[in-house]
Design a protein around this motif. Structure first.
Motif, PDB file in Angstrom:
ATOM      1  N   SER A 407      19.416  11.071   4.705  1.00  0.00           N
ATOM      2  CA  SER A 407      20.705  11.236   4.493  1.00  0.00           C
ATOM      3  C   SER A 407      21.457  11.637   5.889  1.00  0.00           C
ATOM      4  O   SER A 407      22.551  11.171   6.192  1.00  0.00           O
ATOM      5  N   ALA A 408      20.836  12.538   6.826  1.00  0.00           N
ATOM      6  CA  ALA A 408      21.381  12.766   7.971  1.00  0.00           C
ATOM      7  C   ALA A 408      21.309  11.688   8.932  1.00  0.00           C
ATOM      8  O   ALA A 408      22.378  11.256   9.720  1.00  0.00           O
ATOM      9  N   VAL A 409      20.360  10.720   8.788  1.00  0.00           N
ATOM     10  CA  VAL A 409      20.309   9.777   9.701  1.00  0.00           C
ATOM     11  C   VAL A 409      21.342   8.763   9.256  1.00  0.00           C
ATOM     12  O   VAL A 409      22.047   8.162  10.104  1.00  0.00           O
ATOM     13  N   GLU A 410      21.478   8.411   7.900  1.00  0.00           N
ATOM     14  CA  GLU A 410      22.405   7.530   7.321  1.00  0.00           C
ATOM     15  C   GLU A 410      24.055   7.883   7.824  1.00  0.00           C
ATOM     16  O   GLU A 410      24.798   7.095   8.081  1.00  0.00           O
ATOM     17  N   ASP A 415      27.417   1.028  13.653  1.00  0.00           N
ATOM     18  CA  ASP A 415      27.040  -0.307  13.747  1.00  0.00           C
ATOM     19  C   ASP A 415      26.274  -0.767  15.178  1.00  0.00           C
ATOM     20  O   ASP A 415      25.202  -1.370  15.141  1.00  0.00           O
ATOM     21  N   SER A 416      26.876  -0.165  16.131  1.00  0.00           N
ATOM     22  CA  SER A 416      25.941  -0.272  17.206  1.00  0.00           C
ATOM     23  C   SER A 416      24.477   0.019  17.253  1.00  0.00           C
ATOM     24  O   SER A 416      23.498  -0.496  17.583  1.00  0.00           O
ATOM     25  N   LEU A 417      24.176   1.233  16.550  1.00  0.00           N
ATOM     26  CA  LEU A 417      22.919   1.729  16.702  1.00  0.00           C
ATOM     27  C   LEU A 417      22.190   0.877  15.673  1.00  0.00           C
ATOM     28  O   LEU A 417      21.104   0.681  16.012  1.00  0.00           O
ATOM     29  N   ARG A 418      22.728   0.320  14.529  1.00  0.00           N
ATOM     30  CA  ARG A 418      21.963  -0.635  13.575  1.00  0.00           C
ATOM     31  C   ARG A 418      21.527  -1.600  14.611  1.00  0.00           C
ATOM     32  O   ARG A 418      20.474  -2.241  14.183  1.00  0.00           O
ATOM     33  N   ASP A 419      22.613  -2.283  15.465  1.00  0.00           N
ATOM     34  CA  ASP A 419      22.077  -3.510  15.958  1.00  0.00           C
ATOM     35  C   ASP A 419      20.901  -3.295  17.115  1.00  0.00           C
ATOM     36  O   ASP A 419      20.006  -4.112  16.787  1.00  0.00           O
TER      37      ASP A 419
END
Lengths: 646, 154
Positions: A407-410, A415-419
């Motif tokens: 939950s804390a990560v989410e 978006d930048s981190l996801r990429d």
């Protein structure tokens, strides 16, 4: 007198105090709760006490009556009216087990739990179901079955034992399950009116107290029902372990009246704090190359959470799935060294890791139960010797902590981190693929020597079996430390129960029972169980073969027949060499010669389909296929294979 | 050379005498080859079994420690082999161990040791190539297929 009045009088009579009845006292309700130190201690039940009773009452020494003697030898049965009840107390005990979704109760019948056994087989709309009675040929086998089931499913089944004698027969198996952190509920009948006083005791739980987590000896039906629920709670709460309830024989036969089964409340398992979860999430997301090590979690839910976390943060992972149950899927694309082995944040879940480890409380934290001061040792897991020492160690349950971290990560993901994480995962996958495939090629090279040899090489046994089972749902229940561990490299361990791991206490006599227990779990789940069975281990409790046939367990037993307690043979050889006295008599007391044992015939005698002895690899391959086909149909099978020693 | 080492001709004599005197039956439940118990190879086989060499080295020289195909340097000559056998009592502490035992001459004569040596030298292992071992090939192919599939997944 009406029949009801008569019943009530009988019930009343059965509940008289010792002084009133002039008989033997009912045992005090002894509940040795877990001691302080463990972070997951549950609220102590009101009737619990941490010490055995201190009074000096002993079982009476009055000779058994003729009637009791006759009953014990089976010449007579109790008068039918004595325990005629409208609502049997033991029915409620079964209802508690049913509500807890206990699937099986393994037992070797005894004279202290016929009340409960009768309820197990006759109570309810679908009698002998949830739980179903499993016939075990030895109390140790009953506990080993619960052990294999518990390791496979991460939840308890029951073993029902007869008083002092059953508990003592089962003690080694309980010891092993304890060291395996395996949840199970042990029920021990205690009939203080039994003419065999040697089967009773004031505090029979004391026989196994140092290696059970919790026990109770309830004095009333109401206490018994609560104790059963508490035993379940304690067993599944970290540190997971066997728990024990001593069931008074007379209480089982009482009239329950209007008593209701108490409401069960699931345990609350502590995880890390929200603040700790936030800090871990931040570290994982700030790292350029995070790595997660996953040890043994408690359940499939925990594994799913670990997979979710690894994929969210794009961490490479190392798994213990080839060492035991409930770990990260071995062939998940993130498992491997990843793009770079210089990890800048290393998180451990139920295992040591360089930066931070979350590991639930160990059974060492359960203190105060070794009243005799035996001081049992602990077996170091050789697989963990080279683990790093964590900079930070949090003693909380990892599985309970994972949802908070996820939950804390989410919340922190952008978006930048996801990429960037997606890009990193792509490189991890490619590198892990390359690493895993080259590792497999090297492993296969190591399996080739002796491929066509007779007797069969153990590497070939594992290799030939894999193509036959890889598309099935399978579980390797037998420890592989004596058979070369070839499955670790050749097979895919992607299920929580793929491999159930080593002997937790390095004690033999475990394989057949544990495999039968795993097969109980497999039976209605379209799964098969593989048991690569050492001959030394087999001969402790071979009667389990009959149990597997009787209950139609999908268990394929392949004998690793080297005709020896082989490790000990090597120890004696070594010692004879040190003393300069020669090794040519080292076989004395360490081998099975004169005569050799024919396991196929032995299995046939117990009713199991079998073949062998086989020593040629070509013949073995054909036999393996027949065995796999048999267990796919739900019919257990044994193949006696003469193998290379190791 | 070990001080226990005897000149080769003497050894040969001892072997010959042993051959004449020995007519042992190989107590080898696993034996299904054509070795005759009475010949030199049969005697070596019996000794290999009786002294438990098979425990670590397998019945055919492939086991926990492989010695077939002359892969072990210890088997490169009789002298090295005997020296190795005789020099182990002080190397390892007397703890439970699966290490190679010590074989003093008092428990295994040079003659017998060399009969075992001769038997070990007969071990030839000719495993198939991976492509000819269907199970190994299936494992590799399956792994390749799975990994390729995963790599192509988005």
């Amino acid at each position: 007198m009406s029949s009801n009045e008569s019943d009530n009088d009988l019930v009343k009579a059965s509940r008289e105090t010792p002084a009133e009845s002039g008989g033997i006292s009912r045992r005090g309700f002894i509940g040795a709760s877990v001691a302080g130190g463990a972070s997951t201690v549950l609220p102590a039940v009101a009737f619990g006490t941490s010490n055995p009773r201190s009074d000096n009452r002993r079982p009476g020494s009055t000779p058994p009556s003729a009637e009791k003697m006759e009953r014990e030898v089976g010449s007579s049965i109790p008068p039918a009216a004595v325990h005629t009840v409208r609502r049997a107390a033991s029915d409620l005990m079964v209802q508690v087990l049913r509500d807890l979704e206990i699937e099986y109760v393994a037992l070797n019948p005894g004279s202290s739990f016929e009340g409960l056994q009768e309820s197990l087989i006759n109570y309810g709309d679908r009698p002998n179901h949830m739980p179903e009675v499993i016939s075990a040929m030895h109390e140790g086998a009953a506990v080993d079955m619960a052990h294999g089931y518990g390791r496979s499913e991460g939840k308890p089944m029951c073993a029902l034992l007869q008083g002092t004698v059953g508990l003592q027969n089962a003690s080694m198996a309980i010891y092993q399950a304890y060291h395996g952190h395996t949840p199970m509920i042990i029920l021990a009948g205690n009939d203080e009116n039994n003419f065999l006083k040697v089967h009773t005791g004031e505090d029979i739980a004391g026989l196994v107290r140092p290696y059970t987590k919790w026990d109770a000896q309830p004095e009333t039906l109401e206490e018994t029902l609560v104790a059963l629920q508490e035993a379940y709670r304690q067993s599944i709460t970290p540190p997971c372990a066997p728990t024990l309830v001593v069931l008074n024989s007379e209480i089982q036969k009482e009239e329950a009246g209007d008593l209701q089964v108490p409401r069960y409340s699931a345990p609350v398992v502590n995880g890390i704090s929200k603040g700790q979860a936030d800090a871990i999430a931040k570290s994982l997301l700030n790292a350029d190359n995070p790595h997660i090590s996953v040890g043994r979690l408690r359940s499939e839910d925990g594994i799913k959470s670990a997979v979710t976390l690894a994929e969210l943060v794009g961490a490479s992972v190392d798994s213990m799935a080839t060492f035991g149950p409930m770990s990260f899927p071995q062939r998940h694309p993130l498992v491997g060294p990843g793009a770079d082995k210089n990890y800048d944040y290393h998180l451990g879940l139920e295992i040591a890791a360089a930066d931070l480890s979350i590991t639930g409380p160990h059974l060492k934290a359960v203190t105060g139960r070794d009243a005799a001061g035996i001081g049992f040792g602990w077996k170091e897991d050789p697989n963990l010797r080279r683990r790093p020492t964590p900079k930070t160690l949090i003693t909380e349950d990892a599985e309970a902590s994972l949802p908070l971290i996820i939950s804390a990560v989410e919340k922190r993901l952008t978006d930048s981190l996801r990429d960037s994480i997606a890009a990193r995962m792509k490189v991890h996958k490619a590198n892990n693929h390359s690493f895993r495939f080259s590792s497999l090629e090297k492993s296969i090279e190591r399996k080739r020597p002796g491929w066509n040899g007779t007797p069969v090489s153990l590497a070939r046994m594992y290799a030939e079996l894999w193509p036959m089972i890889k598309d099935l749902d399978w579980c390797l229940a037998s420890p592989s430390n004596f058979t070369g561990r070839h499955h670790r490299e050749l097979w895919d361990h992607d299920k929580p129960y793929s491999y159930l791991g080593q002997y937790p206490a390095a004690a033999l006599g475990y394989c057949l029972g544990a495999s039968a227990g795993a097969a109980l779990a497999a039976k209605d789940r379209d799964r098969i169980v593989i048991n690569i069975q050492g001959d030394g281990d087999f001969n402790f409790m071979p009667g389990t073969i009959w149990s597997a046939v009787h209950h139609q367990l999908p268990m394929l037993t392949i004998m690793h027949n080297n005709r020896a307690w082989h490790m000990e043979l090597m120890y004696v050889q070594y010692m004879a060499g040190v003393r300069g006295r020669g090794t040519d008599r080292a076989h004395i007391g360490t081998t099975f010669r004169n005569p050799y044992i024919n396991y196929a015939k032995l299995a046939e005698g117990y009713g199991m389909k079998s073949e062998g002895p086989i020593s040629g690899p070509v013949e073995m391959v054909a036999a393996l296929q027949r065995g796999v086909d048999s267990v796919k149909r739900g019919e257990p099978y044994l193949i006696d294979v003469l193998t290379q020693p190791r | 050379m070990s001080r226990h080492w005897k000149p080769f001709p003497t050894t040969l004599c001892v072997i010959g005498l042993s051959l004449l005197l020995s007519a042992t039956v190989v107590d080898d439940a696993f034996g299904n080859d054509s070795t005759n118990a009475g010949d030199e190879q049969g005697i070596g086989k019996q000794l290999y079994y009786d002294h438990g060499c098979y425990a670590c080295h397998g019945y055919n020289g492939i086991g926990k420690h492989n010695i077939a195909n002359d892969v072990s340097g210890i088997m490169s000559s009789e002298e090295i082999y005997l020296t190795f056998l005789r020099a182990r009592s002080e190397l390892n502490p007397p703890l439970p161990s699966q290490k190679m035992p010590h074989y003093p001459e008092s428990s295994l004569s040079n003659a017998k040791a060399l009969q075992i040596y001769a038997y070990i030298k007969t071990f030839k292992d000719t495993p198939p190539e991976v492509d000819d071992a269907s199970a190994l090939k299936a494992i590799l192919d399956s792994a390749q297929e799975r990994e390729s599939q995963e790599l192509s997944d988005p």
